[in-house]
Design a protein around this motif. Structure first.
Motif, PDB file in Angstrom:
ATOM      1  N   UNK A  67     -16.223  14.225   5.976  1.00 24.62           N
ATOM      2  CA  UNK A  67     -15.308  15.137   5.291  1.00 24.62           C
ATOM      3  C   UNK A  67     -14.547  15.993   6.301  1.00 24.62           C
ATOM      4  N   UNK A  68     -13.427  16.499   5.883  1.00 25.14           N
ATOM      5  CA  UNK A  68     -12.546  17.364   6.688  1.00 25.14           C
ATOM      6  C   UNK A  68     -11.875  16.601   7.819  1.00 25.14           C
ATOM      7  N   UNK A  69     -11.802  15.269   7.687  1.00 23.22           N
ATOM      8  CA  UNK A  69     -11.178  14.437   8.726  1.00 23.22           C
ATOM      9  C   UNK A  69      -9.909  13.755   8.214  1.00 23.22           C
ATOM     10  N   UNK A  70      -9.447  14.116   7.020  1.00 20.90           N
ATOM     11  CA  UNK A  70      -8.225  13.540   6.472  1.00 20.90           C
ATOM     12  C   UNK A  70      -8.422  12.234   5.730  1.00 20.90           C
ATOM     13  N   UNK A  71      -9.655  11.804   5.562  1.00 22.50           N
ATOM     14  CA  UNK A  71      -9.925  10.523   4.902  1.00 22.50           C
ATOM     15  C   UNK A  71      -9.546  10.585   3.420  1.00 22.50           C
ATOM     16  N   UNK A  72      -9.857  11.683   2.765  1.00 24.39           N
ATOM     17  CA  UNK A  72      -9.512  11.829   1.355  1.00 24.39           C
ATOM     18  C   UNK A  72      -8.011  11.709   1.134  1.00 24.39           C
ATOM     19  N   UNK A  73      -7.235  12.347   1.993  1.00 23.93           N
ATOM     20  CA  UNK A  73      -5.780  12.269   1.874  1.00 23.93           C
ATOM     21  C   UNK A  73      -5.307  10.827   2.092  1.00 23.93           C
ATOM     22  N   UNK A  74      -5.879  10.130   3.064  1.00 24.54           N
ATOM     23  CA  UNK A  74      -5.482   8.742   3.314  1.00 24.54           C
ATOM     24  C   UNK A  74      -5.835   7.843   2.127  1.00 24.54           C
ATOM     25  N   UNK A  75      -6.956   8.106   1.489  1.00 21.16           N
ATOM     26  CA  UNK A  75      -7.317   7.338   0.289  1.00 21.16           C
ATOM     27  C   UNK A  75      -6.332   7.612  -0.845  1.00 21.16           C
ATOM     28  N   UNK A  76      -5.953   8.877  -1.012  1.00 19.97           N
ATOM     29  CA  UNK A  76      -4.971   9.211  -2.047  1.00 19.97           C
ATOM     30  C   UNK A  76      -3.631   8.547  -1.762  1.00 19.97           C
ATOM     31  N   UNK A  77      -3.219   8.528  -0.509  1.00 20.92           N
ATOM     32  CA  UNK A  77      -1.966   7.854  -0.138  1.00 20.92           C
ATOM     33  C   UNK A  77      -2.037   6.367  -0.477  1.00 20.92           C
ATOM     34  N   UNK A  78      -3.157   5.733  -0.159  1.00 19.30           N
ATOM     35  CA  UNK A  78      -3.316   4.306  -0.467  1.00 19.30           C
ATOM     36  C   UNK A  78      -3.330   4.076  -1.975  1.00 19.30           C
ATOM     37  N   UNK A  79      -3.993   4.964  -2.712  1.00 16.92           N
ATOM     38  CA  UNK A  79      -4.036   4.834  -4.173  1.00 16.92           C
ATOM     39  C   UNK A  79      -2.641   5.006  -4.764  1.00 16.92           C
ATOM     40  N   UNK A  80      -1.885   5.965  -4.259  1.00 17.53           N
ATOM     41  CA  UNK A  80      -0.531   6.180  -4.772  1.00 17.53           C
ATOM     42  C   UNK A  80       0.369   4.985  -4.473  1.00 17.53           C
ATOM     43  N   UNK A  81       0.272   4.450  -3.282  1.00 18.85           N
ATOM     44  CA  UNK A  81       1.069   3.271  -2.918  1.00 18.85           C
ATOM     45  C   UNK A  81       0.734   2.104  -3.837  1.00 18.85           C
ATOM     46  N   UNK A  82      -0.554   1.877  -4.070  1.00 20.49           N
ATOM     47  CA  UNK A  82      -0.998   0.801  -4.951  1.00 20.49           C
ATOM     48  C   UNK A  82      -0.495   1.036  -6.373  1.00 20.49           C
ATOM     49  N   UNK A  83      -0.596   2.264  -6.829  1.00 17.90           N
ATOM     50  CA  UNK A  83      -0.146   2.592  -8.187  1.00 17.90           C
ATOM     51  C   UNK A  83       1.350   2.325  -8.349  1.00 17.90           C
TER      52      UNK A  83
END
Length: 166
Positions: A96-112
């Motif tokens: 946590x606190x390494x930007x992984x959550x944001x990268x997952x959200x970016x990937x989810x948004x791109x997929x969506x």
């Protein structure tokens, strides 16, 4: 780190991460650790979910191990197909606190977006301030609080409802 869509071949590793999430942050999920352990043949169920056309799960692999995930649930009703729900998001505490959550959200948004989604929505427990901050920083807006959304050990848990046009 590698971020990619999970497949049925990732079922066992996903299941282990899911159990970790339920143990470490059980208040954030509707299903309990105990309920999950009681499932018959859970790996087969996970394989089916990962192969479903109704959802996509994206994972973050660190040093070859699944360490974080997020799931997009697609609406099947014709009038609601423009929306998807972010669900089951989890980052292992040591990452946590390494930007992984944001990268997952970016990937989810791109997929969506690739799948014609216009609106993402999610719920998050009101006590998870870091997740709420992450979602707000990513452009999600709160549109309500569901009081007593869940009840655990006699205590009620409220959830914030959030969405984002993409």
């Amino acid at each position: 780190m590698t971020i990619r869509e999970l497949t049925a071949a990732d079922a066992e590793e996903y299941w282990n991460l899911r159990l970790e999430a339920l143990q470490k942050n059980g208040e954030a999920f509707a299903v309990t650790y105990k309920e999950s352990l009681a499932r018959s043949n859970p790996i087969a169920g996970v394989r089916n979910n990962l192969a479903s056309e109704n959802s996509v799960t994206i994972g973050a692999f660190i040093e070859g191990h699944l360490s974080a995930n997020v799931t997009l649930l697609y609406n099947q009703h014709e009038k609601m197909r423009h929306k998807a729900t972010i669900a089951a998001m989890y980052v292992s505490p040591s990452f946590r606190k390494a930007g992984i959550g944001r990268q997952l959200l970016e990937a989810a948004e791109t997929t969506a977006k690739k799948n014609g989604i216009e609106l993402l929505q999610l719920t998050v427990v009101t006590t998870n301030k870091s997740a709420i901050t992450l979602y707000r920083d990513f452009g999600f807006e709160s549109f309500g609080i569901e009081k007593k959304a869940m009840k655990q050990n006699g205590n009620y848990i409220d959830e914030v409802w959030m969405n984002k046009m993409i």
